[in-house]
Design a protein around this motif. Sequence first.
Motif: not given
Lengths: 158, 1220
Positions: B11, B14-15, B290-291, B294-295, B298, B303, B306-307, B310-311, B313-314
């Motif tokens: 997009d 996106e960097v 990684q996710r 990380w989940y 951290f 909270s 939401r994560y 997202w997981l 959905r992905k």
Amino acid sequence: SQMSHQFVHLKDLRPMQKNVNVHFIVLEVYDPTRTKDGNEVRNVSIADRTGRMTLALWNDHGRQVHPGDICRVLNGLTTVFKQEMTLNVGKNGELQKTGDFMMVFSEKPNLSEMTPDMLAKMQEMNAAKAAPQSGSGGAPSAGRARGGPSFSSGWGKT
Amino acid sequence: MTTIPGLIQQDAIEVVPDAVKLLQSAYNEVKQLLNSIEDSESAMNDVLLKHSLTSHNACNAVQLGLLYSSLCEPAFAAKAFKFLLLTTKDNLNLAVTEISRLLGEYWAKLLDTPRRQLLWLFHELVKSNTINAEHVLHHLLRRMTGGDLSPLNLWLVETVLDILSQHRHNWLDKKAVVPVVVYSYLRIIADHAAPVSHGLQGALERLRKREIDFVLPLLRDNFTDCLSIGRDLLRLLQDLAKLPEFERLWSEILHSPTSLSPKFTGVSQLLAQPPSPVCITSRLTHDMEQRIKWYLKFVHMGSHKRYLDWLTRKYLNTPESQSLRVDWIRFVVTQVHPSNETIASEVVQRWAFISWLILSCTSPTVVCNMKLALYYDWLMFDPAQHNLMNIEPGVLVIQNNLARSHQQHLAIGMLDFLCRLADNYYPALAGDLRRRLRLCLLSAVERKVVHSLAHIFDLAKMDKQMHGLLRHTFADLVPAQAPQAAAAASARLPDPASAVVGGLQPTPIYDSAIIVSAASSGVSSSGGIARQTSTPPASSTSGGGHHHESLSRSATPPPKPPTPPAPPAPSAAPASVQPDVSMEPSAAAAAAAFVGSGGGRGRRRSESAEFSDAEMSDAENGAGGGAGGTVGGASGAFFDLRRDFQRLKLRCHYQVDRVDIESYLQQLDPVMRDRLMQLRDESDTEAQCEIMYQVVQGIIEEEDIDLDFSRRIATCLCEICHSQLEDPIFPGESADASSLEDSVSTPIFVICRTLCQYSEDDPKRQPLYLLLSEMAARHPRIGYYLLYFLKVDRAQSQDDKFVAYKEFCKSQENPDLRTCLFKDLNLLAQDDPRLLAYLLPDVFRNFASQCQNNPHLMRIIVSSIDCSQLQTMVADIMQGHLELFRKDNLVTLLRDSLSWESVEQLFLWQLLNAQDLPTERFLPLLPHLDSGRHAEATTNLLLMLKLEQPSFDLVCAVLWREPQLTDPLCPSILHFWSEQKLDRLAEILNNCLMSPGGGTAASAHGGRGGGSSRQSPPPLEQSLRHLDIMRQRLRNLSLLQHELMQEALREVVRAAPAELRYTFIDLLALAADDLDDEQAGGRTRSLRAVPSRKAAAAARGHPSSGASSGGGSGGGGPQKRSSSGATRSSGGGSSGSGASGSGGAGGGRGDNSSTSSSSSSDDDGAASGGGSGAGGSSGGAGIANRRRQRAKKRLRHGGTSVNSSDSGLSNSDIFTTDYQ
């Protein structure tokens, strides 16, 4: 160039600030509303570890972000709309997506909600603007533009 | 620059990732380089090569640019890849890293073309047998996601399959790869065997068949290696056992395991083998891993929602992706082991994540598989060997969900599952499995995963039948009755089978009325009613009926037969259908094992029966450890390309101009011309040799040989034999005689061979020498070719065969043998270090005087060899074939080596050590060593000295070194010797001190330089300085307090000039005290003081040979000493060091010390030491008292530096470690 940007936390944003750089994660993207001139504006709920806030995105920008995206706004500005502080990209600003998922955030407090202090300060500013000598009002705002600290300390004193 | 072909799709917001930017800028650089060049491949190659030689960065840029090009420009890709191979200096490491990164992080964003090209690249890597191909393969395997039937994933699965099966031989020998490939494909096959609703069915079936045809033989052929996959191999195979293709394999696993591998003893062996981390991780993509990690590190409870959204959905959005959850659970259970801090924090815990995975799953089949995945490590749990962290989440899932009223059903479902698992998974072992499950719970209690089992067997929340089931499985761990009682109880019960768990305090709260022993459960399986074993003993329940009830209450979805995605069940004929059918397993039933356990009407078709009783034997852990991947040697296309590169590289060393020999030929006489032309046109080597022989004969017979003639012939021969002179000749050090023979049967060597046929003084040799040196002038390799030939050729006598080489050198333009030899060896070192190592023994034997101890040659050698040549050489030296050094004048070489690269020096020292050289030959090096700059030599010399006994000469040589506080050499070796040979060292030092070398250091230097046979001791001041440094650095008291040392020091005090005494006041104080005592008639005190100091030293953790714990009470002064303080002090600079230093000051006064090694606080130690010491010090001198007080004061000040308090005493702390 991005290296030189000084990023601030959402909690350090104050109304009517310019040239702010923030880094955040997208929580929600709400349905768009249309402006009179046909632009599409989406309110986006964003957060970092200091709290959450509303970001207003126009047109393409709004279509390109999704919940869970980690983004940053460079040279953004804050406005107040319906008593709520909102972050905007602005026409000199930039929105960048840098990743997703892996950022810690806090949904509380809602930093878009104006504190009494902020409201008082707003009124003061509006009053100053309304005053006849508002022509020189450019000077303080330029000072503000240079960065958050001086501005926020001003807020703190009131 | 024109636009760059795209790599990834993004997009606008996106960097562009840095990695991609880097690739693109490298691509631009390469394009610019190639811009001006026409189509000539070699010209392009030259440019790239030249550029990559300019700097490290340039080299990387060429690699990355070529990589980018081969990914994004299909038309140029083949060339780009070839250049990539030709210019790499790191075995494609960089390129492979980048490919892996693209696979790991940007695969989803890659455009179609780069994606296809990436696979093409992988194909090329495998084809050329690149060592690094397996890294790419790992990442590709990880990209083949389970539960993903998207066209992209299927394409990837099939393409990799194509490549792997096409080039089997190229990767099969890499033992580490096979298990992961097998595991990955087995997992993928399970996906492709599940029925799908849409039109994919046909395509999937075809693909599945191909996958099976590929993986099944692979598994069978490498079964031993695949055992390293661990228990999850069994888990996956079980899902596939329903497929007809796997039936036989299943049956063999169950009944004749050894037919698959001699190391395979059966199911229980596999169950006991922990899973391979690589395999487990391979089922998650890099970003999933990684996710999730990380989940779980951290994200705080609260909270997390939401994560999770997202997981989902992905990754978990499609119906077929449900099965991915099973892989995730295995990963989380076995690979994500949070630290204790994380566990104690608010961070989401594994059990919560797993509970969510299970609760949010909509497929009952998958839920059952997830439960199995969660508890799979319980089945053969052994607390001594296996990680409790694999058990922990399972325990907590039960306990914590049971505590949450709305999720009790999940916990109870788990308990139910566990009970049935033990009984049915493998009835032959049911008793053992139950025991293991109990062990899991007991270990969890013991290791404080849970406080007690009360919250797990919380009977208030269960009904009677569940209770019965639990009693059956967990025996007396479960309260006998009365839910009320359960609440208060802490279920820490002794388990008859759990003696293994040590340290458990048996507090039998529940009465153990019913103990289902292992023996009784054994009966059930051996009684031929294996099919019915799921029925718990009658005593505890009323039979099968209750299962229905407990099932219906369990968390698992309604007991409908497995829903569409689960095909296993249909065939999984319920137990009742084939009730006691023998041991003859039906693979299909086995497959059903747990797939349908939540559902099946007749419940639990006792799939388990398939496991034959043959498996009763205990799990012998004979599993073949995964042999480390052997790195296959380069071969095939890659090797060719490598050689190409070598050739290119060599051009950098010297230029061989190709010449047009036509004109030269014309100048020769017709016979010779014809022969040479024949030679040129002949392609058969043997025929070439024959012609060559004739050519050589022609030269010998030539009447008048002049230089011009030789030159013409030499030029022609060099040109004709050009390719032979470019190819490596050496077949390897392990080559047998015949291949060595073969290596010298090319035309070039015909010249050498003919030469050797004639005797040394035969004039016929002369024209050939001339020819060879003329050829060498054009093609320098001739020189070492001759050496090689002389070594390999067996035809000649051993003694003097290298005379030919000497003569050859003489006939050269610059006839110096040494120059010639070094030039050849230098070239050889660059061409082929292996051959160099092979030739060295002969070279050194025949040219000893030129070679030995020659720094220049030695550097050539050590700078080109690697460890394997080093090994060869060390072996040669030890076998007496190779003598690299001679004793005399070794020091020139050693001094020269001080400026070499580190590794070169280390190699040199290894070689020096291999040869048995007397240590004294190294001593002249000592004064030249600066420990700061010459660490390599200093270290090695130190190690060398360590092997020696202290002798007068050695000690003197050491003492002659410039005393420096920072120099480790002298204190280390003196300390070492004092530990080993205290008496001897003390005697020597006594000698040195008593009869010091006269004069100044300067004059002594001169004398030593002259190489006097016997070392003279250094001046007194220097020796004392060394001792003083030792005292400060090492606190080595045993040496300084040796009687002989004391004697010597006293002598110094008595005789030395005042200036000297003042300089070493602290050192001499060690003896001075005793002197005082002696003068005061207190001889006995000094005797006592010695052992007490030793004790102090010992308490300080410095092993001292004579340490005795004796004299604590006898010591005069107060001496505090806490061992902990001393330990800290060794680090220097910490507060502890200051304190211990000042304490040392007290000790140094010769009084003291109640070595309270156990006292934990410095102050306490000081106080108590002070108390008792005061009593003991009868004749406590005033000085001692004052110093004592000062020491105490410093102690109170904790960390303040000793030096600050009293400059006069600044060095007075024997125990200080006040250096860096």
